[in-house]
Design a protein around this motif. Structure first.
Motif: not given
Ligand SMILES: Cc1cc2nc3c(=O)[nH]c(=O)nc-3n(C[C@H](O)[C@H](O)[C@H](O)COP(=O)(O)O)c2cc1C
Length: 191
Positions: A38-61
């Motif tokens: 990660n650039a400059g060692g800043g660890q700036r990214s953030m990850i949200v895991g969607i562990h829910d097929a219905a929510l994944a479908e909604r965001v996928g649309r």
């Protein structure tokens, strides 16, 4: 499996069968993302895991809602694993994957996009090592660019000023995993 072999066997999968992945596997894939360069060692990214097929479908649309097909002339991605470019009848940019990780970085950070895709690459390789199917998907910025999207980001606690850059789809392949495509010639040299 040897690392280069694992890299060669990884394919972008767009046909997912029913069946959620374990939470533990999802956490391991997220960990792989957190340990990406990660650039400059800043660890700036953030990850949200969607562990829910219905929510994944909604965001996928939502991911496809603003997809501009008008400039795709002649584009072609995959016969075995057709993408939304190949098949305009596909309704979700996440292809029915039961779990999806959204990767966010600061909107104004110069290296936000490369940081996010470094995470994504670590994650798809980890998925491959765990026997999971995966695919990197773009259009992060547009996906949450609506009142509905902003509400989801608030609910998930995504900090102000962060924007989604890409997604990592996770699940199990429905059918055959395609073989690797031959590499184009002339793409490397040692000087
Ligand atoms: C920067 C980037 C963006 C991508 N965006 C999408 C996408 O929006 N939708 C999709 O189905 N695949 C997407 N892919 C996956 C590519 O289509 C895929 O990696 C490519 O066709 C090569 O196939 P392979 O991964 O099976 O080797 C993306 C890959 C990368 C690296």
């Amino acid at each position: 499996m040897e690392l280069l072999e694992l890299m060669k066997r990884r394919r972008s999968i767009r046909k997912y069968r029913d069946g959620q992945i374990d939470r533990e596997a999802l956490e391991t894939v997220i960990q792989a993302g957190l340990y990406a360069p990660n650039a400059g060692g800043g660890q700036r990214s953030m990850i949200v895991g969607i562990h829910d097929a219905a929510l994944a479908e909604r965001v996928g649309r939502m991911n496809l809602a603003r997809f501009d097909r008008s400039r795709l002339l002649g584009s072609y991605v995959s016969k075995e694993q057709p993408s939304v470019i190949d098949d305009p009848t596909i309704k979700s940019g996440f292809y029915g994957a039961p779990s999806v990780c959204a990767i966010f970085t600061q909107r104004d950070f110069l290296y936000g996009i490369p940081d996010a895709f470094c995470c994504a690459e670590n994650m798809v390789l980890m998925a491959q090592a765990l026997g999971l199917a995966s695919c990197i998907v773009a259009r992060g910025e547009e996906t949450f660019d609506s009142e509905e999207g902003a509400a989801l980001l608030r609910e998930w606690g995504v900090p102000e000023g962060y924007t989604a850059r890409c997604f990592v789809l996770l699940g199990y392949t429905d059918g055959e995993t395609p073989m690797e495509k031959p590499r184009r010639a002339g793409r490397w040299k040692i000087v």
